[in-house]
Design a protein around this motif. Structure first.
Motif, PDB file in Angstrom:
ATOM      1  N   GLY A 113       1.925  -9.364  -5.502  1.00 26.68           N
ATOM      2  CA  GLY A 113       2.152 -10.004  -4.214  1.00 26.68           C
ATOM      3  C   GLY A 113       0.969  -9.770  -3.292  1.00 26.68           C
ATOM      4  N   LYS A 114       1.224  -9.922  -1.996  1.00 24.24           N
ATOM      5  CA  LYS A 114       0.171  -9.734  -0.986  1.00 24.24           C
ATOM      6  C   LYS A 114       0.566  -8.625  -0.016  1.00 24.24           C
ATOM      7  N   ILE A 115      -0.437  -7.929   0.500  1.00 28.67           N
ATOM      8  CA  ILE A 115      -0.184  -6.895   1.506  1.00 28.67           C
ATOM      9  C   ILE A 115       0.155  -7.587   2.822  1.00 28.67           C
ATOM     10  N   THR A 116       1.314  -7.204   3.401  1.00 26.02           N
ATOM     11  CA  THR A 116       1.736  -7.815   4.667  1.00 26.02           C
ATOM     12  C   THR A 116       1.612  -6.844   5.834  1.00 26.02           C
ATOM     13  N   GLU A 117       1.565  -5.534   5.518  1.00 22.73           N
ATOM     14  CA  GLU A 117       1.552  -4.542   6.591  1.00 22.73           C
ATOM     15  C   GLU A 117       1.059  -3.214   6.028  1.00 22.73           C
ATOM     16  N   VAL A 118       0.520  -2.393   6.895  1.00 16.76           N
ATOM     17  CA  VAL A 118       0.114  -1.031   6.540  1.00 16.76           C
ATOM     18  C   VAL A 118       0.801  -0.086   7.512  1.00 16.76           C
TER      19      VAL A 118
END
Length: 166
Positions: A113-118
């Motif tokens: 998937g994709k990184i949406t938040e850190v």
């Protein structure tokens, strides 16, 4: 890659001489206080005459903001930093550069998937990964998991801990 990154928000006036309180949107108020020049969204430079930390807030004096009224007028404005003003140490990244990266498996090349938040947890950062079905996964940003980060290609390669994606 964005040249100017959000670093904090002016939340209130401090004292009677035009000082302001800035809520840091970065690692720490100490980091925020290191800058001599910040920017408004328009790109207009904001000259910082002095800055100090008080608890978890930065108290700043901006050039030509000398009264409570002038300070009140810039309340709620977001301050930006120029990425060229910071020398990141090897292996450190701006959060804005990580958000949106595609996360692939180092061994199978499967896309998670994709990184949406850190999220900063204290011990280590946690990367939030959302797959195409909308399912969220959380991976620790530790060397045992993060194999490679390639900002140019937009890909983070990981080797997940057992059970991470089960």
């Amino acid at each position: 890659m964005q040249q100017y990154l959000e670093i904090g928000k002016i939340v209130s006036v401090f004292g009677l001489k035009g000082e302001i309180k800035v809520q840091p949107w970065c690692d720490s108020p100490d980091f925020l206080c290191e800058f001599d020049t910040l920017y408004y969204k328009s790109g207009t430079p904001v000259i910082i005459e002095r800055a100090r930390v008080q608890k978890n807030i930065a108290i700043m004096k901006i050039k030509d903001i000398d009264t409570v009224e002038q300070a009140q007028a810039i309340r709620n404005r977001v301050l930006y930093m120029n990425r060229d003003d910071v020398e990141l140490e090897q292996g450190s990244y701006f959060i804005q550069d990580l958000v949106g990266l595609t996360v692939n498996d180092a061994d199978t090349n499967e896309t998670y998937g994709k990184i949406t938040e850190v999220s900063k947890t204290g011990a280590n950062d946690v990367y939030y990964i959302k797959n195409d079905d909308g399912k969220m996964y959380y991976i620790p940003a530790i060397p045992q998991v993060i194999e490679n980060i390639d900002l140019d290609s937009g890909i983070m390669t990981i080797r997940p801990l057992d059970g991470l994606f089960d």
